[in-house]
Scaffold this motif. Structure first.
Motif, PDB file in Angstrom:
ATOM      1  N   UNK A 284      -8.131   4.155   0.555  1.00  0.00           N
ATOM      2  CA  UNK A 284      -6.673   4.004   0.649  1.00  0.00           C
ATOM      3  C   UNK A 284      -6.320   2.616   1.177  1.00  0.00           C
ATOM      4  N   UNK A 285      -7.014   2.195   2.228  1.00  0.00           N
ATOM      5  CA  UNK A 285      -6.700   0.894   2.817  1.00  0.00           C
ATOM      6  C   UNK A 285      -7.069  -0.256   1.877  1.00  0.00           C
ATOM      7  N   UNK A 286      -8.228  -0.148   1.257  1.00  0.00           N
ATOM      8  CA  UNK A 286      -8.655  -1.233   0.363  1.00  0.00           C
ATOM      9  C   UNK A 286      -7.699  -1.374  -0.815  1.00  0.00           C
ATOM     10  N   UNK A 287      -7.142  -0.258  -1.271  1.00  0.00           N
ATOM     11  CA  UNK A 287      -6.275  -0.285  -2.452  1.00  0.00           C
ATOM     12  C   UNK A 287      -4.809  -0.521  -2.132  1.00  0.00           C
TER      13      UNK A 287
ATOM     14  N   UNK B 114       0.765   3.593   8.055  1.00  0.00           N
ATOM     15  CA  UNK B 114       1.694   3.874   6.965  1.00  0.00           C
ATOM     16  C   UNK B 114       0.953   4.119   5.652  1.00  0.00           C
ATOM     17  N   UNK B 115      -0.082   3.314   5.413  1.00  0.00           N
ATOM     18  CA  UNK B 115      -0.822   3.472   4.153  1.00  0.00           C
ATOM     19  C   UNK B 115      -1.382   4.898   4.035  1.00  0.00           C
ATOM     20  N   UNK B 116      -1.847   5.428   5.160  1.00  0.00           N
ATOM     21  CA  UNK B 116      -2.385   6.792   5.130  1.00  0.00           C
ATOM     22  C   UNK B 116      -1.280   7.821   4.900  1.00  0.00           C
ATOM     23  N   UNK B 117      -0.146   7.594   5.547  1.00  0.00           N
ATOM     24  CA  UNK B 117       0.981   8.517   5.365  1.00  0.00           C
ATOM     25  C   UNK B 117       1.449   8.484   3.905  1.00  0.00           C
TER      26      UNK B 117
ATOM     27  N   UNK C 284      -4.298  -5.081   3.808  1.00  0.00           N
ATOM     28  CA  UNK C 284      -5.284  -4.526   4.750  1.00  0.00           C
ATOM     29  C   UNK C 284      -6.669  -4.924   4.258  1.00  0.00           C
ATOM     30  N   UNK C 285      -7.372  -5.679   5.097  1.00  0.00           N
ATOM     31  CA  UNK C 285      -8.723  -6.114   4.744  1.00  0.00           C
ATOM     32  C   UNK C 285      -9.726  -5.308   5.566  1.00  0.00           C
ATOM     33  N   UNK C 286     -10.678  -4.699   4.892  1.00  0.00           N
ATOM     34  CA  UNK C 286     -11.688  -3.908   5.597  1.00  0.00           C
ATOM     35  C   UNK C 286     -12.903  -4.773   5.900  1.00  0.00           C
ATOM     36  N   UNK C 287     -13.303  -4.791   7.167  1.00  0.00           N
ATOM     37  CA  UNK C 287     -14.524  -5.486   7.564  1.00  0.00           C
ATOM     38  C   UNK C 287     -15.600  -4.430   7.782  1.00  0.00           C
ATOM     39  N   UNK C 288     -16.699  -4.588   7.086  1.00  0.00           N
ATOM     40  CA  UNK C 288     -17.742  -3.569   7.185  1.00  0.00           C
ATOM     41  C   UNK C 288     -18.755  -3.863   8.290  1.00  0.00           C
TER      42      UNK C 288
END
Lengths: 366, 366, 366, 366
Positions: free
Chosen positions: A278-281, A172-175, A299-303
């Motif tokens: 987008x996901x981080x924000x 959804x975040x991308x859409x 949404x938490x990004x794991x690097x």
């Protein structure tokens, strides 16, 4: 401040126990009414769950003292509502779909809003299937729902299947950022708690995986389309995209569903960096309203290249955040990633509580 | 009949142990030479593996008495070859790729054919990567390989990565039946034994899955294209299709890699029934030659909706058959299925032994 | 209030990580100094643990920014002490026993108290082995220790092995209540985190138990006798009882050691009800002092017949309480019970922090 | 040679499936009759177990075609007996104890010997509880049993609980060698297959152990005394020793019960070397008669310090041998060791088949 008194239907089951445990110390809500099957009815809650309590977290002593009502007997809830100890209910009923649907209708008809974990009403065309960060505006079908059914205060709102939570919010975040998503192939590795108690036999889950969960692939493919859909004439109309193909597996994990996703954008395709940004924000209404159960960062990004992992990431931000990792191009479609969310918190009781907070904020419960 | 004496390089490691165990009572081959790292060299095999033997199946007493040679010292193998106790070797070496490549070259140059489990030579353009049922004709590059390198009796043949074995044979069977496959998205759930010993820490594999295995996705995407490729001018040329996108995961399973596959055919598309018929009927050269290690039926179809499962299906037909199930249309591509094969038998030592049987039948070893 | 600045030696290892995580938000202590092996030295802590952080709980951003010192170089700690950022250290060093002993001595000699998790100094006759609820008075050997060694501010205090924590506190509670315990046979089922990282291989822990842990049975049998012993002439003298026989097993559990105990009293034998009463009522100095890390109730009785269980009970009261259950007569000795404690919290970092709180309260650190 | 036709009662359950699988290719017996609950009755066996077959090993096609009889209807077995397709039955019934007892009596009264896995008749004073290597002479109560009950050909013989098999044979071997054993404390770690299907929930067995199995400690303490007892006046009289105290735990292992034992001898105490010699040399009647299911060596000594382990040792010698290891002095009693046996083979179906072989050799079935 006086807390809103809430009830839990199916309070002795796995999801019911999660509701009870998560509502300990909730700043807005307080469990004052519990209902379950006739087998438990009439007992104190602590007696009803004796030897059956599955969680590390305990229930509060005051909940332990509540006498369990018979969930089939709406009059008991109605009396509790009148007595000011049940403003609305969380439904974690475990019975046949038709029975659940009828029973949830009865509660709503009795003036008691029902926020349900069950799948019974997910395809009812005027019942919203809410992920608070994705489609909070779907709650606004409630006036139409009430009107159509002649309900005054009651209504029914549900949450989607736990299997879709690891990818629906990222999608959804991308859409929302303007990137159409055409197609999506997802393989899930789902925790055993998703099947309730007792759920899968240990002899099937030690040194094994089971490549099948009844009904789960259909839900995984279809529910996101309702959630991403529109309201037209007092009813939901599904989104046409993304087309989803799901492979659902049961793996020996207690909590936390993991999803491996390959997806294809429409003509506009974001870079990997843009996807991460987008996901981080990403924030949505629950974050703006600062709802108690809302994760700060949905949404938490794991690097790290070997994350997310269920045992290490499922509890992120009260177990309400979706963790994503391994964000990389797909050889065939455009983007690959791994998503993970806590199935009994984000995907069940926690998501239900967040929905209730949203519905209260919007004035539908009080 | 006198058995052919064989050697095992890396005999004390996980794959080496599997070779030793699987060659107990082999009708054609007998282990007469074992080599390992300098740490084990000079000890009896039973001393070298004391406390490190990982398998339920034991080694034979006569193998236990063999004195372990230093795998780095080819002269020991050459002496064994002269003494009639090492006609060829299975390589299960565990060291750096460059070292393995050089060492395997030395054995071949010394007149000792090398049938290797290692990845070092998989992309050497005149080295065949054999799945005996899929590309047995690739063995016929050996004369060109020998000529080019000036080797007399020696040669090098390898087997592919264990992760691809659950879907490459089914995919090949469809291609052989005339159905072009354009694209394939696969998610694997791989057993811990695939990482050798000690492999993944238990703290990472209890109540957990790890969505990453270093190098595995690249191998899963590329190796099938060499196996499905052609020989041109004494070298292999990759097939152009299928394009593969892989998601590789480690799961808490001892043995048996499971693959969830979605694939897209070219213009001709078989029905589900046709797919099943092709797989059920599939036989290839190892079956025609009735090779000892060949499964009677290379692809076993499981009709139950929750199969194949690693613990129940990995041992099918000496752990050499690929089990497939959940054969159904894909929402996005054409076909979905789940494939499963035993990674340390079919995908490692058993596959290597079958390759050796094939190479003997073709006259390349004797 | 200004927090006391503390250091962690071996800060990147498993126990070190637990110290870091548990000291988030500690009301008295703040991690201001971290030291580890030369490999990590010079990096920021967040870089040093990148991809190696094992816990669900995260470290604080400020700890992430600390530059890791070389634990072998005491001058760095001395400088930190001078600069007011290291009043004492928690030692979670992982190296040879002799090296640890020498290194811990150097820190103490440099004026830095060492509260150690390591086994190196457990049998040094003037070093207390502390379980804060059991032998807090053993801390009072510190003046004699300092004097004998010519140390001014520094000293060394250690905690016992994690395997004994599930039964030593219950045993002590009975002794304190006046019941002599003559003999005790205990079988432990210990979690994999007790072995550090990577610890046991997953291939040994899936569908398996391992009936051996090197050195663990000796520690389990002997350490309680020092803890229950007396100080005579500035040195510890072991208690003569209880005589202990231990069987130690590794089982596929992440955290939480379980112990099955049969014990024999001296001539006075309490009833089962008396045992329960003693345990339920047991409090000791940490509870009286209301130390931050102290469990409210050091021994929690579970009345369900299938408890305690590691996954459900290990986290009781900040993971600092011992849970006991199945309290029943023994067919051969007098009493049987099952004890359970969290091995990396109560049995390691949490126990160490509680010891530090006790030592601060007694004025030995400041 | 014509094989003896046998029946299996409860043929679709977990133990029943093990009987079916182990009797594939048995040299003396052939499954010709299968009975189960009314739910399965009337179906072909392959239909009755479709989707419920738990074993890696398959049943033979001819068993798959057998029509399942109703186990409650003895007349069906009587007809099969008359028709020459059921000379005796293995009982793997799963129902209430009283029902099993009555039903097994009916089969015996109908002239059909019953070799039972169930606990119903274990304390009937004229029913032998057989471990073929320990008390084969107990079979000789059968004439008295028949006479007392007025049965002609029928009789009932049972096997003991699976939990005691890991230590009873080693204990007996020491007693037979002349060493009295006074007391024995045992802690078991038992596999999930011991609870039948579905057995323990996976949510209770992932990252967990459960320190309780209903009724198991009582059986573990008492059954050995009947097995080691004497026949007096046509009834069994329990042995007085060893006195046993048992702690029974469920652990996440598929097959294989592990027992940690501490035992006390009488006045004569063997050395550790003598214990090993006795166990290594132990043979009994099944070995002398060379019975098909008998392990060559009933007790296998593992000298590695971390063995026996369930996954590696349970299958030793057709899964019929008991593996022992860690043989060492006890700090409190005299001897400690770890015993392991396969609970569904040695401890259930395999032990039952061996008993049948013994009873045939003694002429009680034909």
């Amino acid at each position: 401040m006086n807390k809103i008194p809430v009830g839990v239907l199916g309070a002795t089951g796995m999801v019911g126990q999660n509701y009870i445990a998560l509502l300990n110390d909730h700043p807005w809500f307080e469990v004052r009414f519990v209902a379950a099957s006739p087998r438990s009815a009439g007992k104190k809650y602590k007696e009803a769950v004796d030897g059956r309590w599955q969680l590390a977290r305990a229930y509060t002593p005051s909940v332990g003292e509540l006498v369990v009502a018979d969930a089939n007997d709406v009059s008991q809830a109605r009396a509790a509502a009148k007595a000011g100890s049940c403003a609305f209910v969380f439904s974690a009923l475990e019975m046949g779909k038709d029975e659940i649907r009828a029973l949830e209708d009865s509660y709503a008809a009795a003036g008691i809003p029902v926020i349900s974990n069950a799948s019974a009403h997910r395809w009812t065309d005027d019942v919203p299937v809410l992920i608070s960060e994705v489609n909070p505006h779907h709650a606004d079908i409630i006036p139409a729902q009430r009107k159509k059914r002649g309900w005054d205060k009651g209504f029914i709102a549900v949450k989607p299947n736990c299997s879709i939570q690891s990818y629906t919010t990222p999608v959804y975040a991308l859409i929302r950022a303007g990137y159409e998503i055409k197609r999506l192939i997802v393989t899930t590795m789902q925790a055993v708690s998703g099947a309730g108690y007792p759920g899968p036999a240990s002899i099937d889950m030690i040194d094994n995986v089971v490549p099948y969960i009844g009904g789960e692939e259909e839900k995984s493919e279809q529910e996101p389309l309702k959630i991403l859909g529109a309201i037209e004439g007092g009813a939901f109309v599904n989104a046409a995209f993304p087309k989803i193909s799901a492979h659902c597996n049961r793996v020996p994990v207690i909590d936390g569903h993991t999803a491996c996703v390959s997806l294809e954008f429409g003509d506009r395709k974001p870079s990997i960096e843009e996807v991460k940004r987008i996901w981080a924000d990403f924030k949505s209404l629950p974050q703006e309203l600062n709802l108690p159960m809302a994760p700060k960062q949905p949404i938490i990004i794991r690097e790290e290249n070997n994350r997310p992992q269920p045992r290490k990431d499922r509890d992120a931000d009260k177990a309400m955040a979706v963790s994503v990792g391994r964000i990389r191009p797909c050889n065939i479609f455009d983007l690959r990633f791994v998503g993970l969310s806590h199935n009994t918190v984000r995907g069940a009781a926690g998501g239900g509580i967040l929905n209730a907070e949203l519905l209260k904020s919007k004035g539908y419960i009080s």
